[in-house]
Write a protein that holds these residues in place. Structure first.
Motif, PDB file in Angstrom:
ATOM      1  N   THR A 106       0.670  -1.221  -0.077  1.00 59.92           N
ATOM      2  CA  THR A 106       0.079  -0.088  -0.105  1.00 59.92           C
ATOM      3  C   THR A 106       0.837   1.462  -0.051  1.00 59.92           C
ATOM      4  OG1 THR A 106      -1.531  -1.182   1.142  1.00 59.92           O
ATOM      5  CG2 THR A 106      -1.847   1.288   1.279  1.00 59.92           C
ATOM      6  N   LEU A 107       1.977   1.271   0.790  1.00 57.83           N
ATOM      7  CA  LEU A 107       3.020   2.331   0.828  1.00 57.83           C
ATOM      8  C   LEU A 107       3.699   2.622  -0.706  1.00 57.83           C
ATOM      9  CD1 LEU A 107       4.773   2.650   4.147  1.00 57.83           C
ATOM     10  CD2 LEU A 107       2.945   4.082   3.424  1.00 57.83           C
ATOM     11  N   CYS A 108       3.898   1.686  -1.126  1.00 56.71           N
ATOM     12  CA  CYS A 108       4.514   1.577  -2.713  1.00 56.71           C
ATOM     13  C   CYS A 108       3.544   2.244  -3.516  1.00 56.71           C
ATOM     14  CB  CYS A 108       4.758   0.297  -3.048  1.00 56.71           C
ATOM     15  SG  CYS A 108       6.521  -0.504  -2.037  1.00 56.71           S
ATOM     16  N   GLU A 109       2.271   1.779  -3.363  1.00 60.13           N
ATOM     17  CA  GLU A 109       1.207   2.408  -4.444  1.00 60.13           C
ATOM     18  C   GLU A 109       1.149   3.587  -4.288  1.00 60.13           C
ATOM     19  OE1 GLU A 109      -2.319  -0.369  -3.884  1.00 60.13           O
ATOM     20  OE2 GLU A 109      -1.388  -1.806  -4.967  1.00 60.13           O
TER      21      GLU A 109
ATOM     22  N   GLU B  56       3.457  10.295  -7.393  1.00 63.04           N
ATOM     23  CA  GLU B  56       4.501  10.656  -8.296  1.00 63.04           C
ATOM     24  C   GLU B  56       4.025  10.485  -9.876  1.00 63.04           C
ATOM     25  OE1 GLU B  56       8.793   9.410  -6.079  1.00 63.04           O
ATOM     26  OE2 GLU B  56       8.058   7.932  -7.736  1.00 63.04           O
ATOM     27  N   SER B  57       3.524   9.382 -10.161  1.00 65.10           N
ATOM     28  CA  SER B  57       2.826   9.406 -11.719  1.00 65.10           C
ATOM     29  C   SER B  57       1.560   9.933 -11.818  1.00 65.10           C
ATOM     30  CB  SER B  57       2.827   7.585 -11.810  1.00 65.10           C
ATOM     31  OG  SER B  57       1.669   7.086 -11.037  1.00 65.10           O
ATOM     32  N   ALA B  58       0.534  10.063 -10.992  1.00 61.10           N
ATOM     33  CA  ALA B  58      -0.743  10.466 -11.397  1.00 61.10           C
ATOM     34  C   ALA B  58      -0.781  11.831 -11.037  1.00 61.10           C
ATOM     35  CB  ALA B  58      -1.871   9.641 -10.483  1.00 61.10           C
ATOM     36  N   TYR B  59      -0.105  12.214  -9.832  1.00 62.04           N
ATOM     37  CA  TYR B  59      -0.285  13.886  -9.425  1.00 62.04           C
ATOM     38  C   TYR B  59       0.993  14.455  -9.745  1.00 62.04           C
ATOM     39  CZ  TYR B  59      -4.350  12.180  -7.310  1.00 62.04           C
ATOM     40  OH  TYR B  59      -5.703  11.798  -7.082  1.00 62.04           O
ATOM     41  N   GLY B  60       1.999  13.673 -10.266  1.00 67.22           N
ATOM     42  CA  GLY B  60       3.333  14.588 -10.399  1.00 67.22           C
ATOM     43  C   GLY B  60       4.214  15.113  -9.230  1.00 67.22           C
ATOM     44  N   TYR B  61       3.963  14.805  -8.110  1.00 64.30           N
ATOM     45  CA  TYR B  61       4.523  15.482  -6.991  1.00 64.30           C
ATOM     46  C   TYR B  61       5.816  14.899  -6.993  1.00 64.30           C
ATOM     47  CZ  TYR B  61       0.037  16.322  -4.799  1.00 64.30           C
ATOM     48  OH  TYR B  61      -1.450  16.595  -4.350  1.00 64.30           O
ATOM     49  N   SER B  62       6.769  15.950  -6.552  1.00 64.95           N
ATOM     50  CA  SER B  62       8.338  15.629  -6.474  1.00 64.95           C
ATOM     51  C   SER B  62       8.591  14.614  -5.299  1.00 64.95           C
ATOM     52  CB  SER B  62       9.130  16.956  -6.194  1.00 64.95           C
ATOM     53  OG  SER B  62       8.681  17.422  -4.909  1.00 64.95           O
ATOM     54  N   ARG B  63       9.815  14.163  -5.292  1.00 67.40           N
ATOM     55  CA  ARG B  63      10.121  13.123  -4.357  1.00 67.40           C
ATOM     56  C   ARG B  63      10.177  13.714  -3.010  1.00 67.40           C
ATOM     57  NH1 ARG B  63      12.333   8.145  -5.656  1.00 67.40           N
ATOM     58  NH2 ARG B  63      12.615   7.863  -8.085  1.00 67.40           N
TER      59      ARG B  63
ATOM     60  N   ALA C 213       8.021  12.533   0.143  1.00 62.35           N
ATOM     61  CA  ALA C 213       8.399  12.037   1.384  1.00 62.35           C
ATOM     62  C   ALA C 213       8.067  12.737   2.611  1.00 62.35           C
ATOM     63  CB  ALA C 213      10.297  12.465   1.324  1.00 62.35           C
ATOM     64  N   ASP C 214       7.732  14.015   2.398  1.00 63.96           N
ATOM     65  CA  ASP C 214       6.796  14.800   3.528  1.00 63.96           C
ATOM     66  C   ASP C 214       5.443  14.078   3.567  1.00 63.96           C
ATOM     67  OD1 ASP C 214       8.885  16.634   3.401  1.00 63.96           O
ATOM     68  OD2 ASP C 214       7.969  18.149   2.386  1.00 63.96           O
ATOM     69  N   ILE C 215       4.790  13.700   2.605  1.00 66.61           N
ATOM     70  CA  ILE C 215       3.359  12.916   2.848  1.00 66.61           C
ATOM     71  C   ILE C 215       3.795  11.788   3.494  1.00 66.61           C
ATOM     72  CG2 ILE C 215       1.570  12.050   1.735  1.00 66.61           C
ATOM     73  CD1 ILE C 215       1.742  14.262  -0.406  1.00 66.61           C
ATOM     74  N   LEU C 216       4.799  10.896   3.103  1.00 66.49           N
ATOM     75  CA  LEU C 216       5.031   9.749   3.805  1.00 66.49           C
ATOM     76  C   LEU C 216       5.241   9.558   5.271  1.00 66.49           C
ATOM     77  CD1 LEU C 216       7.139   7.493   1.195  1.00 66.49           C
ATOM     78  CD2 LEU C 216       4.858   7.132   2.003  1.00 66.49           C
TER      79      LEU C 216
END
Length: 82
Positions: A37-40, A46-53, A57-60
């Motif tokens: 789930t974390l990987c998804e 990253e892929s659907a919303y285009g967020y930077s790493r 990382a902040d969201i995680l």
């Protein structure tokens, strides 16, 4: 570019997830998140919303520090973000 339908579905899923966590998860009985789930989550952000790493990382970090959620891979996730 996020297609408007994808953005709408994502918003609905976010609302549903927030409602579930708020109504069904507690410190005493936390919700379970597994490594897949974390990987998804990372993949979608990253892929659907285009967020930077950095944003991902902040969201995680926020997810990992939520007392109402428990996971089997928090140590590995923190190591991966280092």
């Amino acid at each position: 570019f996020t297609h408007p339908v994808q953005a709408f579905r994502g918003a609905i899923q976010g609302i549903q997830a927030a409602h579930f966590i708020e109504s069904q998860c507690s410190v005493e009985q936390p919700g379970w998140i597994d490594s897949i789930t974390l990987c998804e989550l990372v993949w979608v952000l990253e892929s659907a919303y285009g967020y930077s790493r950095g944003v991902v990382a902040d969201i995680l970090r926020q997810v990992l520090s939520t007392a109402e959620l428990s996971m089997n891979c928090s140590r590995q996730a923190y190591t991966a973000m280092a």
